[in-house]
Design a protein around this motif. Structure first.
Motif, PDB file in Angstrom:
ATOM      1  N   LEU A 168       0.840  -1.204   0.000  1.00 34.31           N
ATOM      2  CA  LEU A 168       0.000   0.000   0.000  1.00 34.31           C
ATOM      3  C   LEU A 168       0.875   1.253   0.000  1.00 34.31           C
ATOM      4  CD1 LEU A 168      -2.695  -1.239   2.554  1.00 34.31           C
ATOM      5  CD2 LEU A 168      -2.967  -1.006   0.078  1.00 34.31           C
ATOM      6  N   THR A 169       2.023   1.146  -0.662  1.00 35.92           N
ATOM      7  CA  THR A 169       2.959   2.264  -0.765  1.00 35.92           C
ATOM      8  C   THR A 169       2.245   3.503  -1.311  1.00 35.92           C
ATOM      9  OG1 THR A 169       4.727   0.695  -1.224  1.00 35.92           O
ATOM     10  CG2 THR A 169       5.154   2.992  -1.771  1.00 35.92           C
ATOM     11  N   GLU A 170       2.439   4.627  -0.639  1.00 37.28           N
ATOM     12  CA  GLU A 170       1.925   5.939  -1.057  1.00 37.28           C
ATOM     13  C   GLU A 170       0.398   6.000  -1.195  1.00 37.28           C
ATOM     14  OE1 GLU A 170       4.042   7.114  -4.585  1.00 37.28           O
ATOM     15  OE2 GLU A 170       5.941   7.309  -3.505  1.00 37.28           O
ATOM     16  N   THR A 171      -0.306   5.073  -0.565  1.00 38.34           N
ATOM     17  CA  THR A 171      -1.764   5.069  -0.646  1.00 38.34           C
ATOM     18  C   THR A 171      -2.344   6.007   0.407  1.00 38.34           C
ATOM     19  OG1 THR A 171      -1.681   2.759  -1.365  1.00 38.34           O
ATOM     20  CG2 THR A 171      -3.816   3.588  -0.634  1.00 38.34           C
ATOM     21  N   ASN A 172      -3.402   6.732   0.042  1.00 39.14           N
ATOM     22  CA  ASN A 172      -4.101   7.591   0.994  1.00 39.14           C
ATOM     23  C   ASN A 172      -5.082   6.733   1.780  1.00 39.14           C
ATOM     24  OD1 ASN A 172      -5.439   9.462   2.482  1.00 39.14           O
ATOM     25  ND2 ASN A 172      -6.144  10.696   0.765  1.00 39.14           N
ATOM     26  N   LEU A 173      -4.712   6.427   3.024  1.00 41.56           N
ATOM     27  CA  LEU A 173      -5.517   5.583   3.901  1.00 41.56           C
ATOM     28  C   LEU A 173      -6.007   6.376   5.110  1.00 41.56           C
ATOM     29  CD1 LEU A 173      -3.172   2.457   3.757  1.00 41.56           C
ATOM     30  CD2 LEU A 173      -5.330   2.770   2.525  1.00 41.56           C
ATOM     31  N   SER A 174      -6.142   7.661   4.953  1.00 42.72           N
ATOM     32  CA  SER A 174      -6.568   8.521   6.055  1.00 42.72           C
ATOM     33  C   SER A 174      -7.931   8.068   6.579  1.00 42.72           C
ATOM     34  CB  SER A 174      -6.654   9.969   5.566  1.00 42.72           C
ATOM     35  OG  SER A 174      -7.065  10.808   6.618  1.00 42.72           O
ATOM     36  N   GLY A 175      -7.986   7.791   7.888  1.00 38.07           N
ATOM     37  CA  GLY A 175      -9.238   7.386   8.520  1.00 38.07           C
ATOM     38  C   GLY A 175      -9.611   5.934   8.305  1.00 38.07           C
ATOM     39  N   VAL A 176      -8.708   5.126   7.776  1.00 38.02           N
ATOM     40  CA  VAL A 176      -9.009   3.726   7.479  1.00 38.02           C
ATOM     41  C   VAL A 176      -9.173   2.908   8.764  1.00 38.02           C
ATOM     42  CG1 VAL A 176      -6.595   2.929   7.350  1.00 38.02           C
ATOM     43  CG2 VAL A 176      -8.369   1.783   5.989  1.00 38.02           C
ATOM     44  N   ASN A 177     -10.048   1.902   8.717  1.00 38.25           N
ATOM     45  CA  ASN A 177     -10.231   0.984   9.836  1.00 38.25           C
ATOM     46  C   ASN A 177      -9.439  -0.285   9.549  1.00 38.25           C
ATOM     47  OD1 ASN A 177     -11.011  -0.799  11.793  1.00 38.25           O
ATOM     48  ND2 ASN A 177     -13.197  -0.452  11.570  1.00 38.25           N
ATOM     49  N   LEU A 178      -8.314  -0.435  10.221  1.00 37.51           N
ATOM     50  CA  LEU A 178      -7.482  -1.622  10.100  1.00 37.51           C
ATOM     51  C   LEU A 178      -7.418  -2.371  11.430  1.00 37.51           C
ATOM     52  CD1 LEU A 178      -4.561  -0.088   7.992  1.00 37.51           C
ATOM     53  CD2 LEU A 178      -6.326  -1.669   7.185  1.00 37.51           C
ATOM     54  N   SER A 179      -8.397  -2.151  12.287  1.00 39.23           N
ATOM     55  CA  SER A 179      -8.373  -2.770  13.613  1.00 39.23           C
ATOM     56  C   SER A 179      -8.362  -4.289  13.485  1.00 39.23           C
ATOM     57  CB  SER A 179      -9.572  -2.308  14.448  1.00 39.23           C
ATOM     58  OG  SER A 179     -10.786  -2.661  13.824  1.00 39.23           O
TER      59      SER A 179
ATOM     60  N   SER B 227       4.970   2.188   3.253  1.00 41.17           N
ATOM     61  CA  SER B 227       5.889   3.324   3.160  1.00 41.17           C
ATOM     62  C   SER B 227       5.221   4.484   2.433  1.00 41.17           C
ATOM     63  CB  SER B 227       7.188   2.915   2.464  1.00 41.17           C
ATOM     64  OG  SER B 227       6.945   2.409   1.179  1.00 41.17           O
ATOM     65  N   ASP B 228       5.424   5.662   2.977  1.00 44.57           N
ATOM     66  CA  ASP B 228       4.881   6.909   2.439  1.00 44.57           C
ATOM     67  C   ASP B 228       3.356   6.924   2.335  1.00 44.57           C
ATOM     68  OD1 ASP B 228       7.409   8.249   2.050  1.00 44.57           O
ATOM     69  OD2 ASP B 228       7.758   6.849   0.394  1.00 44.57           O
ATOM     70  N   ALA B 229       2.688   6.028   3.050  1.00 43.21           N
ATOM     71  CA  ALA B 229       1.220   6.010   3.057  1.00 43.21           C
ATOM     72  C   ALA B 229       0.694   7.076   4.019  1.00 43.21           C
ATOM     73  CB  ALA B 229       0.698   4.639   3.470  1.00 43.21           C
ATOM     74  N   ASN B 230      -0.489   7.601   3.722  1.00 40.64           N
ATOM     75  CA  ASN B 230      -1.164   8.544   4.612  1.00 40.64           C
ATOM     76  C   ASN B 230      -2.114   7.745   5.490  1.00 40.64           C
ATOM     77  OD1 ASN B 230      -2.657  10.463   5.897  1.00 40.64           O
ATOM     78  ND2 ASN B 230      -3.357  11.517   4.060  1.00 40.64           N
ATOM     79  N   LEU B 231      -1.725   7.559   6.746  1.00 45.00           N
ATOM     80  CA  LEU B 231      -2.519   6.799   7.711  1.00 45.00           C
ATOM     81  C   LEU B 231      -3.022   7.711   8.830  1.00 45.00           C
ATOM     82  CD1 LEU B 231      -0.079   3.805   7.696  1.00 45.00           C
ATOM     83  CD2 LEU B 231      -2.513   3.561   7.218  1.00 45.00           C
ATOM     84  N   THR B 232      -3.204   9.001   8.522  1.00 45.07           N
ATOM     85  CA  THR B 232      -3.670   9.920   9.561  1.00 45.07           C
ATOM     86  C   THR B 232      -5.039   9.473  10.053  1.00 45.07           C
ATOM     87  OG1 THR B 232      -4.590  11.414   7.890  1.00 45.07           O
ATOM     88  CG2 THR B 232      -2.393  11.917   8.697  1.00 45.07           C
ATOM     89  N   GLY B 233      -5.167   9.423  11.370  1.00 48.49           N
ATOM     90  CA  GLY B 233      -6.444   9.053  11.975  1.00 48.49           C
ATOM     91  C   GLY B 233      -6.846   7.612  11.752  1.00 48.49           C
ATOM     92  N   ALA B 234      -5.919   6.770  11.310  1.00 47.19           N
ATOM     93  CA  ALA B 234      -6.244   5.357  11.063  1.00 47.19           C
ATOM     94  C   ALA B 234      -6.558   4.652  12.371  1.00 47.19           C
ATOM     95  CB  ALA B 234      -5.085   4.665  10.365  1.00 47.19           C
ATOM     96  N   ASP B 235      -7.510   3.725  12.325  1.00 48.84           N
ATOM     97  CA  ASP B 235      -7.863   2.903  13.474  1.00 48.84           C
ATOM     98  C   ASP B 235      -7.132   1.578  13.329  1.00 48.84           C
ATOM     99  OD1 ASP B 235      -8.927   1.326  15.434  1.00 48.84           O
ATOM    100  OD2 ASP B 235     -11.024   1.686  14.913  1.00 48.84           O
TER     101      ASP B 235
END
Length: 195
Positions: free
Chosen positions: A43-54, A64-72
């Motif tokens: 998931l390199t460089e993928t925008n995953l902001s707010g994703v649920n990965l619980s 790497s370089d992924a956007n995981l801001t606010g990820a669960d």
């Protein structure tokens, strides 16, 4: 193409890879009981902001370089995951396994979780962690020999097999902490709460 009402796991994985977080989160909420094995996913460089990965198994994943801001990422297994340059600002890493996770100086992560990562990946023997907030952290197997954890908040933390020989946990908050298999010695200062 019409998207099925209840997409298959394969379609849902495409949502994730495409950064379609709303559809992924909807699928995840409808399949909470399903074991989520995302090991080695790229998931390199993928925008995953707010994703649920619980609860997800992300062992060896490339984030790497992924956007995981606010990820669960509660209870996620990030063992050997590559988070080089990733943005984990405000990510929820409660009880996430960060052992052997790859971080870089460019990885943006809240101070608390960088400290947890440091503890589980490096010896903290003799280190001063007075008043540290380690609540709900996964500290499995941590080498904490002679560490000063007095007044630390370890409430809800997982300390399986942590070596606390000679550690000072005077007035540490161990409420609901999992202390199974901890290693102590005659020099360990700890008051284990009664259940």
């Amino acid at each position: 193409m019409q998207i099925p009402e209840k997409p298959s796991k394969e379609i849902a994985l495409n949502f994730l890879k495409e950064g379609n977080i709303d559809k992924w989160n909807r699928w995840k909420s409808e399949h909470q009981e399903e074991e989520l094995n995302l090991s080695d996913i790229d998931l390199t460089e993928t925008n995953l902001s707010g994703v649920n990965l619980s609860g997800a198994n992300l062992t060896g994943a490339n984030l790497s370089d992924a956007n995981l801001t606010g990820a669960d990422s509660i209870n996620a297994d990030l063992t050997d995951a590559d988070l080089t340059g990733a943005d984990l600002t405000n990510a929820n890493l409660i009880r996430a396994d960060l052992r052997s996770t790859i971080l870089s100086e460019d990885t943006t992560i809240d101070d608390k979780w960088r400290l947890v990562w440091d503890i589980v990946n490096h010896s903290i023997q003799g280190r001063d962690l007075i008043n540290a907030d380690l609540s709900d952290a996964n500290l499995t197997g941590a080498d904490s020999i002679n560490a000063d954890l007095s007044n630390a908040d370890l409430s809800g933390a997982t300390l399986w097999d942590a070596d606390l020989s000679g550690a000072d946990l005077t007035n540490a908050d161990l409420t609901d902490a999992n202390l199974e298999g901890i290693i102590t010695d005659e020099n360990t200062k700890i008051e284990i709460p009664e259940e």
